[in-house]
Design an enzyme around this catalytic site. Sequence first.
Site, mmCIF file in Angstrom:
data_model
loop_
_atom_site.group_PDB
_atom_site.id
_atom_site.type_symbol
_atom_site.label_atom_id
_atom_site.label_comp_id
_atom_site.label_asym_id
_atom_site.label_seq_id
_atom_site.Cartn_x
_atom_site.Cartn_y
_atom_site.Cartn_z
ATOM 1 N N CYS A 309 12.229 -4.893 -5.045
ATOM 2 C CA CYS A 309 11.936 -3.612 -4.395
ATOM 3 C C CYS A 309 10.986 -2.823 -5.273
ATOM 4 O O CYS A 309 11.102 -2.858 -6.494
ATOM 5 C CB CYS A 309 13.197 -2.764 -4.248
ATOM 6 S SG CYS A 309 14.411 -3.467 -3.171
ATOM 7 N N GLU A 343 9.288 -9.928 -2.749
ATOM 8 C CA GLU A 343 10.288 -10.289 -1.745
ATOM 9 C C GLU A 343 9.875 -9.716 -0.388
ATOM 10 O O GLU A 343 9.288 -8.653 -0.310
ATOM 11 C CB GLU A 343 11.637 -9.686 -2.185
ATOM 12 C CG GLU A 343 12.825 -10.207 -1.429
ATOM 13 C CD GLU A 343 14.128 -9.572 -1.911
ATOM 14 O OE1 GLU A 343 14.429 -9.665 -3.127
ATOM 15 O OE2 GLU A 343 14.822 -8.984 -1.075
HETATM 16 N N1 ACO Z 1 -1.191 6.133 3.761
HETATM 17 C C1 ACO Z 1 -2.196 5.244 3.736
HETATM 18 N N2 ACO Z 1 -2.372 4.349 2.747
HETATM 19 C C2 ACO Z 1 -1.485 4.355 1.748
HETATM 20 C C3 ACO Z 1 -0.410 5.271 1.705
HETATM 21 C C4 ACO Z 1 -0.280 6.182 2.778
HETATM 22 N N3 ACO Z 1 0.705 7.083 2.800
HETATM 23 N N4 ACO Z 1 0.273 5.047 0.575
HETATM 24 C C5 ACO Z 1 -0.313 4.033 -0.070
HETATM 25 N N5 ACO Z 1 -1.392 3.610 0.655
HETATM 26 C C6 ACO Z 1 -2.278 2.496 0.329
HETATM 27 C C7 ACO Z 1 -3.625 2.924 -0.106
HETATM 28 O O1 ACO Z 1 -4.513 1.862 0.185
HETATM 29 C C8 ACO Z 1 -3.451 3.074 -1.588
HETATM 30 O O2 ACO Z 1 -4.629 2.900 -2.296
HETATM 31 P P1 ACO Z 1 -5.696 4.118 -2.391
HETATM 32 O O3 ACO Z 1 -4.936 5.349 -2.731
HETATM 33 O O4 ACO Z 1 -6.609 3.651 -3.471
HETATM 34 O O5 ACO Z 1 -6.346 4.182 -1.056
HETATM 35 C C9 ACO Z 1 -2.529 1.929 -1.917
HETATM 36 O O6 ACO Z 1 -1.698 1.783 -0.781
HETATM 37 C C10 ACO Z 1 -1.649 2.097 -3.138
HETATM 38 O O7 ACO Z 1 -1.698 3.374 -3.618
HETATM 39 P P2 ACO Z 1 -0.945 3.743 -4.960
HETATM 40 O O8 ACO Z 1 -1.205 5.176 -5.257
HETATM 41 O O9 ACO Z 1 -1.230 2.761 -6.028
HETATM 42 O O10 ACO Z 1 0.571 3.496 -4.521
HETATM 43 P P3 ACO Z 1 1.790 4.516 -4.488
HETATM 44 O O11 ACO Z 1 2.091 5.007 -5.849
HETATM 45 O O12 ACO Z 1 1.589 5.517 -3.424
HETATM 46 O O13 ACO Z 1 2.965 3.521 -4.092
HETATM 47 C C11 ACO Z 1 4.369 2.354 -2.610
HETATM 48 C C12 ACO Z 1 2.908 2.601 -3.050
HETATM 49 C C13 ACO Z 1 5.203 1.909 -3.788
HETATM 50 C C14 ACO Z 1 4.410 1.275 -1.541
HETATM 51 C C15 ACO Z 1 4.888 3.711 -2.055
HETATM 52 O O14 ACO Z 1 4.211 4.016 -0.877
HETATM 53 C C16 ACO Z 1 6.370 3.742 -1.783
HETATM 54 O O15 ACO Z 1 7.176 3.898 -2.687
HETATM 55 N N6 ACO Z 1 6.754 3.645 -0.485
HETATM 56 C C17 ACO Z 1 8.143 3.728 -0.097
HETATM 57 C C18 ACO Z 1 8.892 2.479 -0.487
HETATM 58 C C19 ACO Z 1 8.225 1.216 0.021
HETATM 59 O O16 ACO Z 1 7.836 1.119 1.158
HETATM 60 N N7 ACO Z 1 8.120 0.210 -0.862
HETATM 61 C C20 ACO Z 1 7.593 -1.091 -0.563
HETATM 62 C C21 ACO Z 1 8.627 -1.884 0.145
HETATM 63 S S1 ACO Z 1 8.273 -3.611 0.153
HETATM 64 C C22 ACO Z 1 9.040 -4.222 -1.258
HETATM 65 O O17 ACO Z 1 9.766 -3.486 -1.886
HETATM 66 C C23 ACO Z 1 8.810 -5.624 -1.671
#
Ligand code: ACO
Length: 443
Positions: A309, A343
């Site tokens: 996760c 995962e």
């Molecule tokens: N809307 C559109 N694109 C997004 C968004 C959003 N809200 N959030 C992230 N992205 C995309 C963008 O392409 C972004 O890159 P950019 O800012 O250069 O355009 C890229 O994802 C990653 O951005 P980061 O700033 O590096 O990532 P962040 O710190 O926001 O974390 C994460 C990404 C961990 C997926 C976060 O959104 C999160 O915690 N989400 C909730 C939990 C989740 O869904 N986790 C993944 C589940 S799958 C698994 O665990 C295996």
Amino acid sequence: MGSMDTPTITENGTTQSHTAAAAADGEQKPLASSNGAPAEMTLESEATKKRRVGMLPLEVGTRVMCRWRDGKYHPVKVIERRKVHYGGPNDYEYYVHYTEFNRRLDEWVKLEQLDLDSVETVVDEKVEDKVTSLKMTRHQKRKIDETHVEGHEELDAASLREHEEFTKVKNIATIELGRYEIETWYFSPFPPEYNDSLKLYFCEFCLNFMKRKEQLQRHMRKCDLKHPPGDEIYRSGTLSMFEVDGKKNKVYGQNLCYLAKLFLDHKTLYYDVDLFLFYVLCECDDRGCHMVGYFSKEKHSEESYNLACILTLPPYQRKGYGKFLIAFSYELSKKEGKVGTPERPLSDLGLLSYRGYWTRVLLDILKKHKGNISIKELSDMTAIKAEDILTTLQSLELIQYRKGQHVICADPKVLDRHLKAAGRGGLEVDVSKLIWTPYKEQN
Ligand code: ACO
Ligand code: ZN
């Protein structure tokens, strides 16, 4: 930045930036009184009113248009309803799912937000009664976890329905953590005694949670942690990574899972924390090391998962921490001499972040590389699993199938275009600052 301002991803994959537009009185007022209107209009609205009152309270499963925070009407499905305190017999609030949006935007709405003229009379099969008695067994939860697919839409339909019924209504609406108050996204199975609280207060260091602010204040006077338990394995500037063994720090591991589940939809991991390591990313200052996000990793994965996760807490999202965590997970795999993959299922945001990371890493190599390169070689260099390399390059249309073989076709101009589209690179992991040896079971 709160989750209100987070751009949302619609089901067709496009992103929309929703500002927290105050949904002030919209143009449409379906329930406005008709005082002062001509006689026949009054008659008509009396009839309409009767019809509307007749459909109240709305059934669970009803589809109707609902005014959202952008002030516009969007289609929703009623997931649950509850009586309004001190209201009349038909005064209900409704928990709705916006069918165009991710489940994290599900919310309780008032009747005034619903356009009763748009009610669809066909109500979905009534599942309420079955649901109240539904308890998921560990086996059923596993079944959901083990469906290795990207995106929820591909989860097998029965598991998905079961999961959504069990977790249909968010229990905790907000949490306080360090200096942030954060709106939650999903249901999390806190112990039953916490389920009557809308807000929980977390100690930002040991992650113990409490129902009242005073309890937290009292706790903070006694709690002597100033960073996550476990070993600091990385420090660069103000950023630190801590490795926490779920077996040695069981309560911390469980607290972290309860917290994380508030932002993760299809993940269940609350009891078996022994089998996991947690990598907690912190921003450090003179008050301590403040958690920004984390990823978990199985101590032994038969499926070559290098990450279970991943979460960046909402106030820290879109700043590159997610890509930092992903990059970090691959650096650990490189040190183990293994390839890895996250995962499944990946969430919408998880998939976007991984796609962005894979694209950038692979295209950077392809740009610099002279001559032929195989997927196997790319995989050895990056610790990215061959399948993920193939799907990434295929989605960028950089793969051709020639004479029974996949061939990478990388025109420099095309690479540049894709790289530009892949967004910012995120925060770099400085490998020279990583002090770590792979996990070994101690007897
Ligand atoms: N809307 C559109 N694109 C997004 C968004 C959003 N809200 N959030 C992230 N992205 C995309 C963008 O392409 C972004 O890159 P950019 O800012 O250069 O355009 C890229 O994802 C990653 O951005 P980061 O700033 O590096 O990532 P962040 O710190 O926001 O974390 C994460 C990404 C961990 C997926 C976060 O959104 C999160 O915690 N989400 C909730 C939990 C989740 O869904 N986790 C993944 C589940 S799958 C698994 O665990 C295996
Ligand atoms: Zn504490």
